[in-house]
Design an enzyme around this catalytic site. Structure first.
Site, short mmCIF file in Angstrom:
data_model
loop_
_atom_site.label_atom_id
_atom_site.label_comp_id
_atom_site.label_asym_id
_atom_site.label_seq_id
_atom_site.Cartn_x
_atom_site.Cartn_y
_atom_site.Cartn_z
CD GLU A 168 0.35 -9.75 0.55
OE1 GLU A 168 0.37 -10.86 1.07
OE2 GLU A 168 -0.67 -9.03 0.52
N PRO A 169 4.29 -5.46 -0.67
CG PRO A 169 6.44 -4.53 -0.75
CD PRO A 169 5.65 -5.64 -0.11
N GLY A 170 3.48 -3.90 -3.82
CA GLY A 170 3.54 -4.08 -5.27
C GLY A 170 3.97 -2.77 -5.90
NE ARG A 171 -0.20 2.09 -5.95
CZ ARG A 171 -1.24 2.15 -6.79
NH1 ARG A 171 -1.12 2.80 -7.92
NH2 ARG A 171 -2.38 1.57 -6.48
N GLY B 76 0.76 -1.24 0.00
CA GLY B 76 0.00 0.00 0.00
C GLY B 76 0.79 1.28 0.00
NE ARG C 14 -3.08 3.49 -11.11
CZ ARG C 14 -2.76 4.69 -10.65
NH1 ARG C 14 -2.11 5.55 -11.41
NH2 ARG C 14 -3.05 5.03 -9.42
CB CYS D 165 -14.44 5.28 -29.29
SG CYS D 165 -13.65 5.00 -30.85
CE1 TYR E 182 -2.15 -3.24 -8.72
CE2 TYR E 182 -0.81 -1.41 -7.94
CZ TYR E 182 -1.38 -2.64 -7.73
OH TYR E 182 -1.19 -3.29 -6.54
C1 LIG Z 1 -3.98 -8.30 -0.64
C2 LIG Z 1 -3.10 -7.31 -1.30
N1 LIG Z 1 -1.80 -7.32 -1.02
C3 LIG Z 1 -0.95 -6.43 -1.61
C4 LIG Z 1 -1.40 -5.50 -2.50
C5 LIG Z 1 -0.42 -4.57 -3.12
O1 LIG Z 1 -0.67 -3.25 -2.87
P1 LIG Z 1 0.30 -2.10 -3.36
O2 LIG Z 1 0.52 -2.32 -4.81
O3 LIG Z 1 -0.44 -0.86 -3.08
O4 LIG Z 1 1.56 -2.19 -2.56
C6 LIG Z 1 -2.76 -5.43 -2.82
C7 LIG Z 1 -3.26 -4.42 -3.76
O5 LIG Z 1 -4.39 -4.11 -3.91
C8 LIG Z 1 -3.64 -6.37 -2.19
O6 LIG Z 1 -4.95 -6.36 -2.45
#
Ligand SMILES: Cc1ncc(COP(=O)(O)O)c(C=O)c1O
Length: 424
Positions: free
Chosen positions: A279-282, A238, A318, A347, A376
């Site tokens: 659990e970071p992604g972004r 997050g 987005r 369109c 994303y």
């Molecule tokens: C369960 C869970 N873990 C991790 C993430 C990754 O979040 P972020 O990309 O904001 O770090 C998400 C994103 O929605 C999620 O739903």
């Protein structure tokens, strides 16, 4: 207004490399810097480790599941968070052992779970009571089970990416969580701990701080009430990133100090000493990539001047979904800047980037780069208007570039069609 130069180390291309990549791979093009991504992961892991020795980082693959990205994340020591069978299969195709994957989802089907269990998934993060019964019937003994909790904290972010508030489809709310622990124990499920994820693109860490504290307090309460000792707590991802100069995200170090600190404080003196996970992604991949577009049309209307590029909603939904804003840069800046609206080809109105500064003489054929598109974007790309999804190039650490995902072909786009003969 925050000073944009402060800590702004987002990846961006120089003009010569942009020209070379556009000529070689075409546009629109996602370009990922391997070195930038690796260094973000290393810094995140080190910041976490400094606050909580043994802290485990799982890369949230929904942010970008290009196989090269998954392979790099795994080679940097991340586990991989998957939220569908498709994401698990992508991780496997990238050479990641399922034992290193966590399986998420608020409505996992029996087929998905059966597949994940048969492949030896490392951890299942269960969302609800019916999933616990399903897991029991499928026989989950060989893996680890974690319960996702809904901590009831309300993050300050777009409502579409808020997940931790009380009114949410995700996880066990405060009413059902202790009962879920008891159910796990009575069914003999291999429960090891708890998880929460409160939202995404969070610039203010208050919600994650609250989530981490909630997990720790819940673990203590449940131990006292049921005797179950949690050995694992994961407070999700997050952390926000810099999309434009007005975003001032915390550094990994500041963020970990605050969020891990909250868990440490709540656990102090409790006798619990769990492994902590995140659990970071972004925050790992977003700033490590750009999208390259080529300008096709420049059209002044009385209200503004539109600059139309050769992509749009189909490669970056987005702006349309969340009103997301981005920094857009021209790759030459001979003329003084003027303000433009960059629009896509689709369109819908498909306004990508409103009111951005570009050289006043911007013209067809120029390249634009959009910063912070690593997360994303590719994973949310579509074929709307039957546009092929773009290619992805990876800039290697030696300066060379390789294509890691090619542009979709026309044959692929039509491959799923089954046209009845009498309609032909
Ligand atoms: C369960 C869970 N873990 C991790 C993430 C990754 O979040 P972020 O990309 O904001 O770090 C998400 C994103 O929605 C999620 O739903």
């Amino acid at each position: 207004v925050p000073d944009e130069s402060v800590r702004d180390d987002r990846f961006r291309l120089d003009a010569e490399t942009a020209d070379r990549l556009a000529a070689e791979f075409g546009t629109p093009l996602y370009v990922i810097s391997e070195g930038h991504f690796r260094s973000r992961i290393r810094r995140y892991r080190a910041a976490f480790e400094a606050e909580w020795p043994g802290g485990q980082v799982a890369y949230a693959s929904k942010a970008n599941s290009t196989l090269a990205v998954l392979a790099i994340a795994a080679s940097e020591g991340c586990q991989i968070d998957v939220a569908s069978e498709g994401e698990l299969r992508a991780a496997q195709a990238a050479g990641v052992e399922p034992a290193r994957c966590h399986f998420h989802g608020n409505n996992k089907t029996a087929e998905e779970l059966r597949y994940a269990l048969s492949q030896g998934i490392g951890m299942v993060v269960a969302d609800n009571e019916s999933e616990l019964h399903l897991l029991h019937s499928l026989g989950i003994a060989a893996t680890k089970l974690v319960l996702r909790l809904a901590p009831g904290v309300d993050p300050k972010t777009d409502a579409k990416i808020s997940t931790g508030q009380a009114d949410t489809k995700f996880g066990f709310g405060s009413g059902g969580a202790v009962a879920a622990v008891e159910l796990c124990r009575s069914l003999g499920l291999p429960l090891i701990g708890f998880h929460c994820h409160v939202g995404s693109q969070l610039i203010d860490p208050e919600a994650q701080r609250g989530g981490a504290e909630y997990l720790a307090r819940f673990a203590i309460e449940v131990r006292d009430r049921t005797g179950f000792t949690a050995t694992y707590l994961n407070f999700g991802g997050g952390l926000g990133v810099r999309y434009t100069g007005i975003d001032a995200p915390l550094t990994f170090e500041e963020y970990n100090r605050i969020a891990v600190g909250a868990a440490r404080e709540a656990l102090a003196g409790s006798g619990l000493d769990p492994v902590l996970g995140q659990e970071p992604g972004r925050s790992l991949i977003a700033e490590s990539a750009v999208t390259l577009y080529r300008v096709g049309v420049v059209k002044p209307v009385p209200q503004r001047t539109y600059v139309s590029v050769d992509g749009g909603l189909s490669d970056n939904p987005r702006p349309a979904m969340y009103g997301a804003r981005y920094d857009v840069r021209a790759l030459r800046d001979e003329a003084p800047p003027a303000r433009f609206t960059v629009s896509g080809k689709h369109c819908e109105t498909d306004l990508l980037f409103l009111d951005v500064e570009l050289p006043a003489d911007i013209r067809p054929g120029d390249l634009l780069q959009v910063l912070t598109t690593g997360a994303y974007n590719a994973t949310m790309a579509s074929n709307y208007n039957r546009y092929p999804r773009p290619a992805t190039a990876l800039l290697r650490e030696d300066g060379s570039a390789v294509r890691v995902q090619r542009r979709e072909t026309w044959d692929e786009m039509l491959a799923r069609e089954e046209l009845p003969e009498d309609l032909l």
